[in-house]
Design an enzyme around this catalytic site. Sequence first.
Site, PDB file in Angstrom:
ATOM      1  N   LYS A   1      60.401  32.569  44.922  1.00  0.00           N
ATOM      2  CA  LYS A   1      61.569  31.770  45.299  1.00  0.00           C
ATOM      3  C   LYS A   1      61.241  30.268  45.341  1.00  0.00           C
ATOM      4  O   LYS A   1      60.056  29.881  45.375  1.00  0.00           O
ATOM      5  CB  LYS A   1      62.073  32.267  46.656  1.00  0.00           C
ATOM      6  CG  LYS A   1      62.740  33.655  46.580  1.00  0.00           C
ATOM      7  CD  LYS A   1      63.081  34.132  47.978  1.00  0.00           C
ATOM      8  CE  LYS A   1      64.214  35.101  48.007  1.00  0.00           C
ATOM      9  NZ  LYS A   1      64.605  35.425  49.410  1.00  0.00           N
TER      10      LYS A   1
ATOM     11  N   TYR B   1      72.703  38.586  44.114  1.00  0.00           N
ATOM     12  CA  TYR B   1      72.903  38.734  45.557  1.00  0.00           C
ATOM     13  C   TYR B   1      74.322  39.223  45.902  1.00  0.00           C
ATOM     14  O   TYR B   1      74.806  38.980  47.005  1.00  0.00           O
ATOM     15  CB  TYR B   1      72.618  37.409  46.268  1.00  0.00           C
ATOM     16  CG  TYR B   1      71.136  37.128  46.435  1.00  0.00           C
ATOM     17  CD1 TYR B   1      70.291  38.030  47.092  1.00  0.00           C
ATOM     18  CD2 TYR B   1      70.569  35.937  45.966  1.00  0.00           C
ATOM     19  CE1 TYR B   1      68.941  37.778  47.259  1.00  0.00           C
ATOM     20  CE2 TYR B   1      69.208  35.674  46.135  1.00  0.00           C
ATOM     21  CZ  TYR B   1      68.406  36.596  46.784  1.00  0.00           C
ATOM     22  OH  TYR B   1      67.065  36.344  46.964  1.00  0.00           O
TER      23      TYR B   1
ATOM     24  N   ASN C   1      61.896  32.329  52.317  1.00  0.00           N
ATOM     25  CA  ASN C   1      60.874  33.319  52.652  1.00  0.00           C
ATOM     26  C   ASN C   1      59.994  33.714  51.455  1.00  0.00           C
ATOM     27  O   ASN C   1      59.451  34.812  51.395  1.00  0.00           O
ATOM     28  CB  ASN C   1      61.522  34.532  53.318  1.00  0.00           C
ATOM     29  CG  ASN C   1      62.609  35.147  52.454  1.00  0.00           C
ATOM     30  OD1 ASN C   1      62.791  34.772  51.311  1.00  0.00           O
ATOM     31  ND2 ASN C   1      63.317  36.112  53.012  1.00  0.00           N
TER      32      ASN C   1
ATOM     33  N   HIS D   1      61.171  37.538  46.639  1.00  0.00           N
ATOM     34  CA  HIS D   1      62.145  38.627  46.613  1.00  0.00           C
ATOM     35  C   HIS D   1      61.482  39.864  46.036  1.00  0.00           C
ATOM     36  O   HIS D   1      60.698  39.759  45.091  1.00  0.00           O
ATOM     37  CB  HIS D   1      63.349  38.268  45.724  1.00  0.00           C
ATOM     38  CG  HIS D   1      64.219  39.450  45.392  1.00  0.00           C
ATOM     39  ND1 HIS D   1      65.231  39.885  46.218  1.00  0.00           N
ATOM     40  CD2 HIS D   1      64.188  40.326  44.352  1.00  0.00           C
ATOM     41  CE1 HIS D   1      65.792  40.966  45.684  1.00  0.00           C
ATOM     42  NE2 HIS D   1      65.182  41.261  44.552  1.00  0.00           N
TER      43      HIS D   1
ATOM     44  N   GLU E   1      68.603  45.049  39.003  1.00  0.00           N
ATOM     45  CA  GLU E   1      68.085  43.678  38.976  1.00  0.00           C
ATOM     46  C   GLU E   1      67.256  43.395  37.725  1.00  0.00           C
ATOM     47  O   GLU E   1      67.364  42.310  37.148  1.00  0.00           O
ATOM     48  CB  GLU E   1      67.235  43.433  40.231  1.00  0.00           C
ATOM     49  CG  GLU E   1      68.060  43.432  41.508  1.00  0.00           C
ATOM     50  CD  GLU E   1      67.216  43.430  42.787  1.00  0.00           C
ATOM     51  OE1 GLU E   1      67.808  43.454  43.874  1.00  0.00           O
ATOM     52  OE2 GLU E   1      65.967  43.410  42.688  1.00  0.00           O
TER      53      GLU E   1
HETATM   54  P1  IDP Z   1      65.443  40.792  51.828  1.00  0.00           P
HETATM   55  O1  IDP Z   1      65.150  39.657  50.876  1.00  0.00           O
HETATM   56  O2  IDP Z   1      64.340  41.013  52.825  1.00  0.00           O
HETATM   57  O3  IDP Z   1      65.854  42.068  51.118  1.00  0.00           O
HETATM   58  P2  IDP Z   1      68.259  40.449  52.526  1.00  0.00           P
HETATM   59  O4  IDP Z   1      68.850  40.832  53.836  1.00  0.00           O
HETATM   60  O5  IDP Z   1      68.580  41.299  51.339  1.00  0.00           O
HETATM   61  O6  IDP Z   1      66.675  40.318  52.726  1.00  0.00           O
HETATM   62  O7  IDP Z   1      68.707  38.961  52.228  1.00  0.00           O
HETATM   63  C1  IDP Z   1      68.499  38.373  50.957  1.00  0.00           C
HETATM   64  C2  IDP Z   1      67.997  36.967  51.167  1.00  0.00           C
HETATM   65  O8  IDP Z   1      69.002  36.187  51.808  1.00  0.00           O
HETATM   66  C3  IDP Z   1      66.781  36.846  52.093  1.00  0.00           C
HETATM   67  O9  IDP Z   1      65.555  37.124  51.455  1.00  0.00           O
HETATM   68  C4  IDP Z   1      66.892  35.405  52.551  1.00  0.00           C
HETATM   69  O10 IDP Z   1      66.452  34.489  51.552  1.00  0.00           O
HETATM   70  C5  IDP Z   1      68.404  35.267  52.718  1.00  0.00           C
HETATM   71  N1  IDP Z   1      68.848  35.610  54.085  1.00  0.00           N
HETATM   72  C6  IDP Z   1      68.961  36.838  54.635  1.00  0.00           C
HETATM   73  N2  IDP Z   1      69.406  36.803  55.897  1.00  0.00           N
HETATM   74  C7  IDP Z   1      69.609  35.492  56.157  1.00  0.00           C
HETATM   75  C8  IDP Z   1      70.075  34.784  57.328  1.00  0.00           C
HETATM   76  O11 IDP Z   1      70.411  35.363  58.362  1.00  0.00           O
HETATM   77  N3  IDP Z   1      70.137  33.422  57.218  1.00  0.00           N
HETATM   78  C9  IDP Z   1      69.792  32.747  56.072  1.00  0.00           C
HETATM   79  N4  IDP Z   1      69.357  33.380  54.967  1.00  0.00           N
HETATM   80  C10 IDP Z   1      69.259  34.734  55.001  1.00  0.00           C
END
Ligand code: IDP
Length: 139
Positions: free
Chosen positions: A9, A49, A112, A115, A126
């Site tokens: 990312k 997404y 973070n 992905h 995907e």
């Molecule tokens: P994941 O990447 O661990 O599967 P998901 O819940 O699928 O997590 O969310 C996709 C991406 O959206 C996350 O990796 C992060 O970059 C972003 N994200 C998820 N939850 C939040 C939030 O509460 N605030 C801001 N960004 C979020």
Amino acid sequence: MERSLVLIKPDAMQRRLAGTIISRVEGQGLKPVALKMLHMGKALAEKHYAVHAGKPFFKDLIDYITSTPIVAIVFEGEGAVEVVRKMMGATDPAKAEPGTIRRAFGLDIQRNAVHGSDSIESAEREVKLFFAKNEIFDY
Ligand code: IDP
Ligand code: MG
């Protein structure tokens, strides 16, 4: 053989962590079978997404993931989805286990670092968004 789509990312790209993260996943025995650098457009980001459309963080997430070029990799191996998810750790780096990629390199719940597909079905969907059949190698 099972596959997972991994994205390096923007926050990790900006801190020159692509090689480090790819190396960690290779180190777990997974094989890269497709790899490219690309700058995701809004349309691809919204498809990738789609499950999060309508959530409060969706617009910010699309702006973030399209903010710099990224690296997309298809990793193949036994249990690839689970192996990658375990290595990544929880979505929020502060809650991710020590030793995980997000704990080591993530900045916050959005930025973070990485992905990884959350299921075999997601991975199949995907992989098709990012790679044509002839960009995925068998070796
Ligand atoms: P994941 O990447 O661990 O599967 P998901 O819940 O699928 O997590 O969310 C996709 C991406 O959206 C996350 O990796 C992060 O970059 C972003 N994200 C998820 N939850 C939040 C939030 O509460 N605030 C801001 N960004 C979020
Ligand atoms: Mg997810």
